[in-house]
Design a protein around this motif. Structure first.
Motif, PDB file in Angstrom:
ATOM      1  N   TYR A   1      37.227 -17.455  -1.483  1.00  0.00           N
ATOM      2  CA  TYR A   1      36.851 -18.219  -0.294  1.00  0.00           C
ATOM      3  C   TYR A   1      36.088 -19.480  -0.682  1.00  0.00           C
ATOM      4  O   TYR A   1      36.371 -20.576  -0.174  1.00  0.00           O
ATOM      5  N   HIS A   2      35.102 -19.326  -1.581  1.00  0.00           N
ATOM      6  CA  HIS A   2      34.261 -20.460  -1.965  1.00  0.00           C
ATOM      7  C   HIS A   2      34.919 -21.355  -3.004  1.00  0.00           C
ATOM      8  O   HIS A   2      34.723 -22.570  -2.995  1.00  0.00           O
ATOM      9  N   TYR A   3      35.681 -20.753  -3.913  1.00  0.00           N
ATOM     10  CA  TYR A   3      36.290 -21.507  -5.018  1.00  0.00           C
ATOM     11  C   TYR A   3      37.761 -21.115  -5.170  1.00  0.00           C
ATOM     12  O   TYR A   3      38.136 -20.427  -6.128  1.00  0.00           O
ATOM     13  N   PRO A   4      38.588 -21.512  -4.232  1.00  0.00           N
ATOM     14  CA  PRO A   4      39.997 -21.086  -4.259  1.00  0.00           C
ATOM     15  C   PRO A   4      40.733 -21.495  -5.532  1.00  0.00           C
ATOM     16  O   PRO A   4      41.695 -20.834  -5.928  1.00  0.00           O
ATOM     17  N   ALA A   5      40.293 -22.562  -6.183  1.00  0.00           N
ATOM     18  CA  ALA A   5      40.967 -23.001  -7.404  1.00  0.00           C
ATOM     19  C   ALA A   5      40.747 -22.047  -8.571  1.00  0.00           C
ATOM     20  O   ALA A   5      41.481 -22.093  -9.567  1.00  0.00           O
ATOM     21  N   GLU A   6      39.729 -21.184  -8.472  1.00  0.00           N
ATOM     22  CA  GLU A   6      39.453 -20.238  -9.557  1.00  0.00           C
ATOM     23  C   GLU A   6      40.572 -19.220  -9.724  1.00  0.00           C
ATOM     24  O   GLU A   6      40.837 -18.738 -10.822  1.00  0.00           O
ATOM     25  N   GLY A   7      41.198 -18.843  -8.623  1.00  0.00           N
ATOM     26  CA  GLY A   7      42.281 -17.865  -8.692  1.00  0.00           C
ATOM     27  C   GLY A   7      41.830 -16.503  -9.185  1.00  0.00           C
ATOM     28  O   GLY A   7      42.553 -15.820  -9.910  1.00  0.00           O
ATOM     29  N   TRP A   8      40.628 -16.095  -8.799  1.00  0.00           N
ATOM     30  CA  TRP A   8      40.085 -14.807  -9.242  1.00  0.00           C
ATOM     31  C   TRP A   8      40.939 -13.665  -8.696  1.00  0.00           C
ATOM     32  O   TRP A   8      41.312 -13.642  -7.534  1.00  0.00           O
ATOM     33  N   SER A   9      41.233 -12.708  -9.538  1.00  0.00           N
ATOM     34  CA  SER A   9      42.009 -11.547  -9.129  1.00  0.00           C
ATOM     35  C   SER A   9      41.375 -10.288  -9.689  1.00  0.00           C
ATOM     36  O   SER A   9      40.981 -10.246 -10.861  1.00  0.00           O
ATOM     37  N   GLY A  10      41.231  -9.265  -8.844  1.00  0.00           N
ATOM     38  CA  GLY A  10      40.731  -7.979  -9.299  1.00  0.00           C
ATOM     39  C   GLY A  10      39.243  -7.795  -9.068  1.00  0.00           C
ATOM     40  O   GLY A  10      38.593  -8.553  -8.354  1.00  0.00           O
ATOM     41  N   GLY A  11      38.712  -6.746  -9.704  1.00  0.00           N
ATOM     42  CA  GLY A  11      37.318  -6.385  -9.503  1.00  0.00           C
ATOM     43  C   GLY A  11      36.374  -7.143 -10.402  1.00  0.00           C
ATOM     44  O   GLY A  11      36.757  -8.063 -11.139  1.00  0.00           O
TER      45      GLY A  11
ATOM     46  N   SER B   1      22.585  -3.130   5.314  1.00  0.00           N
ATOM     47  CA  SER B   1      21.583  -4.160   5.068  1.00  0.00           C
ATOM     48  C   SER B   1      22.240  -5.513   4.840  1.00  0.00           C
ATOM     49  O   SER B   1      23.396  -5.598   4.417  1.00  0.00           O
ATOM     50  N   ALA B   2      21.489  -6.555   5.107  1.00  0.00           N
ATOM     51  CA  ALA B   2      21.958  -7.920   4.864  1.00  0.00           C
ATOM     52  C   ALA B   2      21.477  -8.384   3.500  1.00  0.00           C
ATOM     53  O   ALA B   2      20.367  -8.053   3.074  1.00  0.00           O
ATOM     54  N   ILE B   3      22.312  -9.141   2.789  1.00  0.00           N
ATOM     55  CA  ILE B   3      21.911  -9.654   1.488  1.00  0.00           C
ATOM     56  C   ILE B   3      21.112 -10.941   1.667  1.00  0.00           C
ATOM     57  O   ILE B   3      21.194 -11.608   2.702  1.00  0.00           O
ATOM     58  N   GLN B   4      20.333 -11.261   0.652  1.00  0.00           N
ATOM     59  CA  GLN B   4      19.566 -12.507   0.633  1.00  0.00           C
ATOM     60  C   GLN B   4      20.069 -13.341  -0.552  1.00  0.00           C
ATOM     61  O   GLN B   4      19.958 -12.911  -1.701  1.00  0.00           O
ATOM     62  N   THR B   5      20.608 -14.513  -0.281  1.00  0.00           N
ATOM     63  CA  THR B   5      21.102 -15.375  -1.356  1.00  0.00           C
ATOM     64  C   THR B   5      20.716 -16.826  -1.107  1.00  0.00           C
ATOM     65  O   THR B   5      20.582 -17.265   0.042  1.00  0.00           O
ATOM     66  N   HIS B   6      20.541 -17.582  -2.206  1.00  0.00           N
ATOM     67  CA  HIS B   6      20.371 -19.021  -2.124  1.00  0.00           C
ATOM     68  C   HIS B   6      21.730 -19.697  -1.936  1.00  0.00           C
ATOM     69  O   HIS B   6      21.849 -20.707  -1.241  1.00  0.00           O
ATOM     70  N   ALA B   7      22.732 -19.126  -2.596  1.00  0.00           N
ATOM     71  CA  ALA B   7      24.109 -19.603  -2.528  1.00  0.00           C
ATOM     72  C   ALA B   7      24.974 -18.464  -3.040  1.00  0.00           C
ATOM     73  O   ALA B   7      24.453 -17.425  -3.466  1.00  0.00           O
ATOM     74  N   PHE B   8      26.274 -18.655  -3.005  1.00  0.00           N
ATOM     75  CA  PHE B   8      27.159 -17.597  -3.484  1.00  0.00           C
ATOM     76  C   PHE B   8      26.799 -17.194  -4.915  1.00  0.00           C
ATOM     77  O   PHE B   8      26.632 -18.037  -5.793  1.00  0.00           O
ATOM     78  N   ASN B   9      26.645 -15.884  -5.111  1.00  0.00           N
ATOM     79  CA  ASN B   9      26.358 -15.303  -6.427  1.00  0.00           C
ATOM     80  C   ASN B   9      25.010 -15.758  -6.995  1.00  0.00           C
ATOM     81  O   ASN B   9      24.780 -15.687  -8.204  1.00  0.00           O
ATOM     82  N   THR B  10      24.119 -16.208  -6.114  1.00  0.00           N
ATOM     83  CA  THR B  10      22.768 -16.591  -6.536  1.00  0.00           C
ATOM     84  C   THR B  10      21.772 -15.903  -5.612  1.00  0.00           C
ATOM     85  O   THR B  10      21.310 -16.478  -4.625  1.00  0.00           O
ATOM     86  N   PRO B  11      21.456 -14.646  -5.893  1.00  0.00           N
ATOM     87  CA  PRO B  11      20.606 -13.888  -4.973  1.00  0.00           C
ATOM     88  C   PRO B  11      19.140 -14.259  -5.082  1.00  0.00           C
ATOM     89  O   PRO B  11      18.685 -14.824  -6.080  1.00  0.00           O
TER      90      PRO B  11
END
Length: 367
Positions: free
Chosen positions: A327-337, A186-196
């Motif tokens: 991808y959207h916020y490379p400066a965040e440096g998110w790592s892991g789950g 299925s395809a997700i429905q979002t207004h923006a990243f992490n805003t479904p």
């Protein structure tokens, strides 16, 4: 995110034969729960459309089991052939407003389960998932005990002729697996990243405060905006419906690997010996899963739930959410789950004609 084509629906003017029944299981884990070996009636629950007068009459989650996520599974009007099941994810941002996000999601799933289970007793037409979601949504909006909140939702109905229809609103979702492959995602429905996309109940007082002082925006979609898709299932198809606690940590291929391992270990799938390495379905084993010691849907649901749980807690394993953040916020440096509540429902389709064909196959006498 890849979007696989739907299988074509059959077109016939004659009444469809009721050859399919369904085996289901649900598994869940609240974010606050530590990893543990899944226990029946605590971490996973089983359900079969062929059980007469099941007790309880349908599956539905509780807050202590799945946190802000919710699930349900039920036969439609106690039918041996028609089922409805789904998940809902309470929008956590409501906590900032002093609202328990689980009220909306668990209320929604409880209402969908109860409505589907008694639906045709009232002499109405067949249950459609978007209608079921709308009916539950209207009841939640009118319920004074659910003061406010919001939720995403993904649900499905399957009929005795193998026809499946889904309604998806937000970033929960589902996968359909055939032997060794992802048949549909299925395809997700979002207004923006992490805003479904999300259904919301905003009290008049809160609406007035926002109008005067501003503040966070409450998106407020309705079931009319859900994506509706129809499919045709086959004997042995596996349908996995889950909240983003799964999909933020497991890709479609990750989930396929889990399903493949469980199916092969149980003897339900095997690899061809002709050099093509094609994955084959053991039709006889699927037809007899009611009699297996390890109930297949429960094995699948718990395996997916556990892997999503472990991936969410792994600070070195970048899952789909981590890749999207970077991808959207490379400066965040998110790592892991991404630790989160998890709810997953697995449904296995069983075509009685296949089992009957195996039983009626003549046995060659030894000379």
């Amino acid at each position: 995110m890849p979007h696989f084509p739907s299988r074509p629906l059959s077109t016939t003017s004659t009444p469809p034969a009721q050859n399919f029944t369904y085996r289901l299981a649900a598994a869940s884990s609240a974010k606050r729960h530590p990893p543990r070996a899944p226990k029946p009636q605590t971490d996973f629950w089983t359900y079969s459309s062929t059980t007469r007068n099941p007790s309880p009459p349908y599956l539905r989650s509780t807050k202590k089991d799945s946190g802000e996520d919710a699930f349900f599974a039920t036969t439609i009007a106690s039918s041996a052939h028609d089922v409805a099941f789904g998940v809902a994810d309470g929008v956590g941002g409501w906590q900032d407003q002093g609202v328990d996000p689980s009220d909306f999601s668990h209320g929604l799933c409880g209402l969908m389960a109860g409505t589907a289970h008694i639906h045709e007793v009232d002499g109405r037409g067949p249950v459609r998932p978007q209608w079921l979601l709308q009916t539950a949504y209207d009841a939640v909006m009118a319920n004074p005990r659910i003061m406010a909140g919001g939720s995403t939702a993904t649900l499905a109905t399957l009929s005795g002729d193998g026809e499946m229809e889904t309604a998806n609103l937000g970033d929960s979702g589902y996968l359909i697996f055939g032997p060794g492959k992802v048949a549909y995602r299925s395809a997700i429905q979002t207004h923006a990243f992490n805003t479904p996309f999300q259904m919301s109940k905003v009290p008049p007082k809160m609406q007035a405060q926002h109008a005067i002082f501003g503040g966070s925006t409450h998106f407020s979609e309705t079931p009319a905006q859900a994506d509706v898709v129809r499919h045709k299932v086959r004997h042995g198809d596996v349908v996995v419906v889950a909240t983003d606690g799964v999909w933020d940590n497991l890709s479609a291929q990750d989930t396929l690997s889990i399903v493949t391992r469980v199916m092969q270990e149980g003897g339900y799938w095997s690899t061809s010996e002709d050099g093509n390495k094609e994955t084959l379905l053991n039709t006889t084993s699927i037809s007899s899963i009611d009699h297996e010691k390890d109930y297949l849907p429960a094995s699948l649901a718990t395996a997916i739930m556990r892997e999503a749980k472990m991936a969410g807690l792994d600070r070195k394993r970048n899952g789909p959410f981590a890749k999207e953040v970077n991808y959207h916020y490379p400066a965040e440096g998110w790592s892991g789950g991404k630790p989160d509540d998890i709810a997953v429902v697995v449904c296995v389709a069983v075509d009685r004609r296949v089992g009957k064909q195996e039983e009626e196959r003549p046995i060659k006498a030894k000379l």
